[in-house]
Design a protein around this motif. Sequence first.
Motif, PDB file in Angstrom:
ATOM      1  N   ASN A 120     -35.927  39.794 -14.590  1.00 19.28           N
ATOM      2  CA  ASN A 120     -36.487  41.155 -14.469  1.00 19.28           C
ATOM      3  C   ASN A 120     -37.519  41.215 -13.339  1.00 19.28           C
ATOM      4  OD1 ASN A 120     -38.444  39.578 -15.792  1.00 19.28           O
ATOM      5  ND2 ASN A 120     -39.336  41.374 -16.790  1.00 19.28           N
ATOM      6  N   TYR A 121     -37.256  40.471 -12.275  1.00 19.76           N
ATOM      7  CA  TYR A 121     -38.210  40.342 -11.178  1.00 19.76           C
ATOM      8  C   TYR A 121     -38.627  41.697 -10.610  1.00 19.76           C
ATOM      9  CZ  TYR A 121     -40.361  38.539  -6.916  1.00 19.76           C
ATOM     10  OH  TYR A 121     -41.256  38.244  -5.923  1.00 19.76           O
ATOM     11  N   ASP A 122     -37.666  42.598 -10.441  1.00 15.12           N
ATOM     12  CA  ASP A 122     -37.985  43.907  -9.878  1.00 15.12           C
ATOM     13  C   ASP A 122     -38.881  44.705 -10.816  1.00 15.12           C
ATOM     14  OD1 ASP A 122     -36.387  43.557  -7.520  1.00 15.12           O
ATOM     15  OD2 ASP A 122     -34.634  43.784  -8.802  1.00 15.12           O
ATOM     16  N   GLU A 123     -38.665  44.544 -12.115  1.00 21.57           N
ATOM     17  CA  GLU A 123     -39.519  45.230 -13.094  1.00 21.57           C
ATOM     18  C   GLU A 123     -40.951  44.683 -13.022  1.00 21.57           C
ATOM     19  OE1 GLU A 123     -39.326  46.458 -17.847  1.00 21.57           O
ATOM     20  OE2 GLU A 123     -38.262  44.669 -17.143  1.00 21.57           O
ATOM     21  N   LEU A 124     -41.078  43.377 -12.795  1.00 22.50           N
ATOM     22  CA  LEU A 124     -42.408  42.767 -12.650  1.00 22.50           C
ATOM     23  C   LEU A 124     -43.125  43.324 -11.423  1.00 22.50           C
ATOM     24  CD1 LEU A 124     -41.605  39.010 -13.419  1.00 22.50           C
ATOM     25  CD2 LEU A 124     -42.832  40.605 -14.898  1.00 22.50           C
ATOM     26  N   LEU A 125     -42.413  43.440 -10.307  1.00 23.49           N
ATOM     27  CA  LEU A 125     -43.026  43.967  -9.089  1.00 23.49           C
ATOM     28  C   LEU A 125     -43.488  45.409  -9.284  1.00 23.49           C
ATOM     29  CD1 LEU A 125     -40.538  42.507  -6.452  1.00 23.49           C
ATOM     30  CD2 LEU A 125     -42.935  41.854  -6.717  1.00 23.49           C
ATOM     31  N   ALA A 126     -42.667  46.201  -9.984  1.00 18.97           N
ATOM     32  CA  ALA A 126     -43.044  47.601 -10.249  1.00 18.97           C
ATOM     33  C   ALA A 126     -44.267  47.663 -11.155  1.00 18.97           C
ATOM     34  CB  ALA A 126     -41.865  48.342 -10.887  1.00 18.97           C
ATOM     35  N   ALA A 127     -44.321  46.765 -12.143  1.00 20.22           N
ATOM     36  CA  ALA A 127     -45.475  46.733 -13.056  1.00 20.22           C
ATOM     37  C   ALA A 127     -46.745  46.349 -12.314  1.00 20.22           C
ATOM     38  CB  ALA A 127     -45.211  45.747 -14.191  1.00 20.22           C
ATOM     39  N   GLN A 128     -46.628  45.428 -11.363  1.00 22.88           N
ATOM     40  CA  GLN A 128     -47.791  45.025 -10.584  1.00 22.88           C
ATOM     41  C   GLN A 128     -48.313  46.186  -9.745  1.00 22.88           C
ATOM     42  OE1 GLN A 128     -48.583  41.046  -8.550  1.00 22.88           O
ATOM     43  NE2 GLN A 128     -47.769  42.225  -6.850  1.00 22.88           N
ATOM     44  N   GLU A 129     -47.402  46.920  -9.131  1.00 24.40           N
ATOM     45  CA  GLU A 129     -47.823  48.060  -8.316  1.00 24.40           C
ATOM     46  C   GLU A 129     -48.542  49.108  -9.159  1.00 24.40           C
ATOM     47  OE1 GLU A 129     -44.969  50.979  -6.444  1.00 24.40           O
ATOM     48  OE2 GLU A 129     -45.759  50.035  -4.638  1.00 24.40           O
ATOM     49  N   LYS A 130     -48.033  49.325 -10.379  1.00 19.79           N
ATOM     50  CA  LYS A 130     -48.663  50.304 -11.275  1.00 19.79           C
ATOM     51  C   LYS A 130     -50.054  49.820 -11.711  1.00 19.79           C
ATOM     52  CE  LYS A 130     -47.858  53.057 -15.419  1.00 19.79           C
ATOM     53  NZ  LYS A 130     -46.982  53.289 -16.593  1.00 19.79           N
ATOM     54  N   ALA A 131     -50.162  48.506 -12.005  1.00 23.22           N
ATOM     55  CA  ALA A 131     -51.460  47.947 -12.397  1.00 23.22           C
ATOM     56  C   ALA A 131     -52.463  48.073 -11.255  1.00 23.22           C
ATOM     57  CB  ALA A 131     -51.297  46.483 -12.811  1.00 23.22           C
ATOM     58  N   GLN A 132     -51.991  47.906 -10.019  1.00 27.00           N
ATOM     59  CA  GLN A 132     -52.866  48.066  -8.858  1.00 27.00           C
ATOM     60  C   GLN A 132     -53.350  49.515  -8.735  1.00 27.00           C
ATOM     61  OE1 GLN A 132     -49.999  46.266  -6.051  1.00 27.00           O
ATOM     62  NE2 GLN A 132     -51.669  44.992  -5.331  1.00 27.00           N
ATOM     63  N   GLU A 133     -52.408  50.456  -8.918  1.00 24.58           N
ATOM     64  CA  GLU A 133     -52.760  51.877  -8.822  1.00 24.58           C
ATOM     65  C   GLU A 133     -53.775  52.265  -9.894  1.00 24.58           C
ATOM     66  OE1 GLU A 133     -49.065  53.905  -9.150  1.00 24.58           O
ATOM     67  OE2 GLU A 133     -48.374  53.364  -7.142  1.00 24.58           O
ATOM     68  N   GLU A 134     -53.597  51.701 -11.097  1.00 28.37           N
ATOM     69  CA  GLU A 134     -54.482  52.053 -12.210  1.00 28.37           C
ATOM     70  C   GLU A 134     -55.725  51.178 -12.268  1.00 28.37           C
ATOM     71  OE1 GLU A 134     -52.008  51.877 -15.662  1.00 28.37           O
ATOM     72  OE2 GLU A 134     -50.814  53.630 -15.085  1.00 28.37           O
ATOM     73  N   LYS A 135     -55.841  50.245 -11.293  1.00 27.39           N
ATOM     74  CA  LYS A 135     -57.012  49.361 -11.194  1.00 27.39           C
ATOM     75  C   LYS A 135     -57.283  48.604 -12.500  1.00 27.39           C
ATOM     76  CE  LYS A 135     -59.507  51.666  -7.441  1.00 27.39           C
ATOM     77  NZ  LYS A 135     -58.296  52.227  -6.846  1.00 27.39           N
ATOM     78  N   LYS A 136     -56.254  47.942 -12.975  1.00 28.59           N
ATOM     79  CA  LYS A 136     -56.378  47.161 -14.208  1.00 28.59           C
ATOM     80  C   LYS A 136     -56.689  45.694 -13.893  1.00 28.59           C
ATOM     81  CE  LYS A 136     -53.412  49.794 -17.348  1.00 28.59           C
ATOM     82  NZ  LYS A 136     -52.224  49.711 -18.237  1.00 28.59           N
ATOM     83  N   GLY A 137     -57.482  45.073 -14.766  1.00 28.25           N
ATOM     84  CA  GLY A 137     -57.709  43.636 -14.685  1.00 28.25           C
ATOM     85  C   GLY A 137     -58.193  43.176 -13.322  1.00 28.25           C
ATOM     86  N   ILE A 138     -57.459  42.239 -12.743  1.00 31.77           N
ATOM     87  CA  ILE A 138     -57.872  41.648 -11.465  1.00 31.77           C
ATOM     88  C   ILE A 138     -57.853  42.664 -10.324  1.00 31.77           C
ATOM     89  CG2 ILE A 138     -57.149  39.321 -12.092  1.00 31.77           C
ATOM     90  CD1 ILE A 138     -54.591  39.735 -10.571  1.00 31.77           C
ATOM     91  N   TRP A 139     -57.206  43.814 -10.540  1.00 30.15           N
ATOM     92  CA  TRP A 139     -57.148  44.839  -9.493  1.00 30.15           C
ATOM     93  C   TRP A 139     -58.304  45.834  -9.635  1.00 30.15           C
ATOM     94  CZ3 TRP A 139     -53.778  42.714  -6.513  1.00 30.15           C
ATOM     95  CH2 TRP A 139     -52.659  42.058  -7.045  1.00 30.15           C
ATOM     96  N   SER A 140     -59.142  45.655 -10.640  1.00 29.34           N
ATOM     97  CA  SER A 140     -60.195  46.633 -10.910  1.00 29.34           C
ATOM     98  C   SER A 140     -61.366  46.531  -9.940  1.00 29.34           C
ATOM     99  CB  SER A 140     -60.723  46.448 -12.338  1.00 29.34           C
ATOM    100  OG  SER A 140     -61.379  45.197 -12.473  1.00 29.34           O
ATOM    101  N   GLY A 141     -61.479  45.390  -9.270  1.00 29.47           N
ATOM    102  CA  GLY A 141     -62.623  45.185  -8.396  1.00 29.47           C
ATOM    103  C   GLY A 141     -63.884  44.821  -9.157  1.00 29.47           C
ATOM    104  N   LYS A 142     -63.745  44.640 -10.475  1.00 32.33           N
ATOM    105  CA  LYS A 142     -64.892  44.285 -11.316  1.00 32.33           C
ATOM    106  C   LYS A 142     -64.606  42.970 -12.025  1.00 32.33           C
ATOM    107  CE  LYS A 142     -65.655  49.185 -12.359  1.00 32.33           C
ATOM    108  NZ  LYS A 142     -65.682  50.190 -13.452  1.00 32.33           N
ATOM    109  N   SER A 143     -65.661  42.353 -12.520  1.00 32.52           N
ATOM    110  CA  SER A 143     -65.516  41.146 -13.331  1.00 32.52           C
ATOM    111  C   SER A 143     -65.650  41.517 -14.797  1.00 32.52           C
ATOM    112  CB  SER A 143     -66.593  40.114 -12.970  1.00 32.52           C
ATOM    113  OG  SER A 143     -66.419  39.679 -11.645  1.00 32.52           O
ATOM    114  N   PRO A 144     -64.884  40.864 -15.679  1.00 24.98           N
ATOM    115  CA  PRO A 144     -65.003  41.162 -17.110  1.00 24.98           C
ATOM    116  C   PRO A 144     -66.331  40.656 -17.651  1.00 24.98           C
ATOM    117  CG  PRO A 144     -63.605  39.249 -16.784  1.00 24.98           C
ATOM    118  CD  PRO A 144     -63.939  39.775 -15.408  1.00 24.98           C
ATOM    119  N   LYS A 145     -66.719  41.183 -18.800  1.00 21.03           N
ATOM    120  CA  LYS A 145     -67.937  40.693 -19.438  1.00 21.03           C
ATOM    121  C   LYS A 145     -67.716  39.255 -19.885  1.00 21.03           C
ATOM    122  CE  LYS A 145     -69.609  45.153 -21.134  1.00 21.03           C
ATOM    123  NZ  LYS A 145     -69.956  45.972 -22.329  1.00 21.03           N
ATOM    124  N   VAL A 146     -68.562  38.369 -19.414  1.00 20.86           N
ATOM    125  CA  VAL A 146     -68.420  36.951 -19.747  1.00 20.86           C
ATOM    126  C   VAL A 146     -68.945  36.717 -21.162  1.00 20.86           C
ATOM    127  CG1 VAL A 146     -69.068  34.599 -19.113  1.00 20.86           C
ATOM    128  CG2 VAL A 146     -68.685  36.320 -17.331  1.00 20.86           C
TER     129      VAL A 146
END
Length: 883
Positions: free
Chosen positions: A431-457
């Motif tokens: 499902n490689y193409d589905e993974l790439l699409a999910a990554q692009e969506k996560a980038q657009e929504e600024k989730k996790g490592i794409w958020s530009g922030k660090s999680p609370k340690v």
Amino acid sequence: MAAHFANVKSVLSGDTFVLTSPNNPSQEKTFSLAYVSAPRLSKDGDEPYAFQSREFLRNLTVGKPIKFTVLYTIPNSGREYGTAQLQDGTTFPEASVKAGWLKVREDAGRKEESEASLAMIDTLRIYESEAKDEGKGLFAGSGGVIEVQNDLGGPDFLNNWKGKTVEGVIERVISGDRLLARLLLTEKKHLQVMTLIAGIRTPSTARTNPSNGQTQPAEEFGDEARAFVESRLLQRQVKVKIVGVSPQGQLVASVLHPRGNIAEFLLQEGLARCNDFHSTFLGPDMAPLRAAEEQAKAARKRLHRAFVPKATDNKEAEATVTKIVGGDTIIVRNKAGAEKRISLSSVRGPRAGEPSEAPWREEAKEFLRKKLIAKNVKVSVDGTKPATDDFEAREVATVTQGGKNIGLQLVEGGYATVIRHRKDDTDRAPNYDELLAAQEKAQEEKKGIWSGKSPKVKNYVDVSESVQKAKIQVSTLSRQKKVPGIVDFCKSGSRFTILIPREGVKLTLVLAGVRAPRAPGRNAQDKGEPFGQEALDLANKRCNQRDCEIDVHDIDKVGGFIGDLYVNRESFAKVLVEEGLASVHEYSAQKAGNATELLAAQQRAKEARKGLWKDWDPSQDVEEEEEAAPAESADADVTIDKKPEDYRDIVITNVDSNGRIKVQEIGKGTAALETLMNKFRTFHQNPSNNVGLKDSPKAGDYVAAKFSEDGEWYRARIRSNDRTAKVAEIVYIDYGNTEKQPWAKLRPLGPEFNAQALKPQAIDAQLSFVQLPASPDYLNDAINYIYEITEGKQLVGSFDFIDSKEGVSYITIYDPKAESSHKVTESLNRRIIEAGWGLVPRKFKRWESSKAFESLVKNLKEAEKVANEEHRGMWEYGELYED
């Protein structure tokens, strides 16, 4: 003049063709129509009606065979001019002039011409005049200007046109995947730009380096791919679906020929590979391209002629996740019990060396732990990850849990990135193409490592670091019934590091009531104790990284917390003992309130000869237990010079299943108990006091319970809990007997009735110098015999030794109203041994070896000899052991 035959490759303008030889398509010539001229197409701006004029000729001729006759040649350029005719009889330039798309040259016929040429020119002028009169083509007026844009002009273009399909004409084919396309955006506006065919990459054609003039040769199949596209698309009208823009600013689009997507045809012929970088542009439309590529691989066409199918068996296999190694790697155990490390296909957890990713490493690992640890999953192996300097080679696999793809969930949450595989790397997720699409969506929504922030340690304070810290924390934890936590590390079978998120602490937990053998150390010389490694392995298998609950009772001398550990609501101490990988320390277990459960588990392990008990000999059970105990009570390590004269009136209230007895001391204690019990019964007979427990009970809690046999209320203490069934095993503290009661039937024990108001009246006692049978059958008979000779009788107990550490009183019991067949001075201890239901221990504690008890022990040994000789009780088959 001779006529020639050719194929129309393209039309440069309304009066000029590019022709190819029918027998050799690589031979080309430019051929123009005689005596006429058309408006010119130019990058600097088309003349009015230039495109319409060209389109008239292109629509009629491109791709068709044509017969042409050369009338004259321009000496300087060598350009040939003449007439042409299609197979259906249409002639040029006549047809174009008649339609108004060509003008007759003013100088036509001024030179020496043949009569036939002059006649043709006259006819053309007539056609031109008619077109003018009718306002056809070039003579229609001022509406012939089309604005042609030669670049995308910025982000607004993509915002307006992405996902839309427009008509277009392919003006040039640079390579198999690169075209110059003219997009007919509106009637008056066109866009003519370099266009990349979406989803594919073809081998390159020969290129000349402008800086040095050197020619870079074409890659294998590069020219063939271009010829394939040229023969099908050049100057054909197509549909162009705009999907994106490349990093270099070039348009990316799907080019749809009337017969289908040109990209699919290239892939089917093995003239192209799928381009992963375009996957997110295409979304679901990438799937047919992947299928076409697989078709070419199976047939080993061109680029795939050396293709070797993967040897891996990618059937789904069921397994259990035993450990989360990192944000993309887990360890699973199959049904046969074999464990292996696998990495999730095509995804990479946060990297330590990437500043934007590193803070998310623990978050990704915790995400996987919550989703997968101890869960059943399906594993489909997709290939292998080669060994590197840091890691061994390992399998990569698609893992699903509950039908959900775990790699996809990681990427969707912004906890992982998608690996960009090499073009020939087939060890990837299906499902490689589905993974790439999910990554692009996560980038657009600024989730996790794409958020530009660090999680609370989450910083955990180690409260087992010192006894002082442990003392501060233990009161908080011991007050709570069940404390949720996470098993962070297994140090041995009975020692763990536990994280308590809601308290923000981590601690060392030591299992109460048991002792597991020491596991091997990191140093090769520290081999540990027998079964130490097995105990640690079981702890890792059942507990490591699991959610858990702990009940804390106390702390040890070095800051460890003593308590119970529950994983999936099951006591791990019980599991460990049941597998024969730990022994019960009875005094500690009694103190913790889990002795009955643990001793029963230990007995099952002994009978099954598991682990520590593989060589268990029932006849020497007590000796082995004593040897396995961590240490004898310090109180027992004394010598008594004179036998104590401590006689008390007692009554035996209970005999435990292990033979230990409970006694009440008659006198002030029993009088106070009777007074308290009268108030207690009155209190519980009042309906207004019918109030259940507020919280689920914890081992060690005091409660009020109604005894099932007489229906009366008594004081009780929780010994252990079955949390699933919500049933507690309770000990009636004033009598010593036990039974199981549902939580719903228990009541809180008010302060006026608790252990401070009157201490528990049941005294733990053991018959001095009497060892009861180890065999369950004989032990049961011995207990029945004790009940038979003591039940309902007021007795006298000689308290020979009180072990304050163990909390046990060792007593010799006498019956002041003995039957005529027995002497009053004859102890019940002797009667039990003489009846064959007990024996004198072969190994004494130090106090038991004191001279003060020599005559008493001698008397008991004489009784044992009688039982042996007469084959009484457990001696029925003769000697039990050799001296």
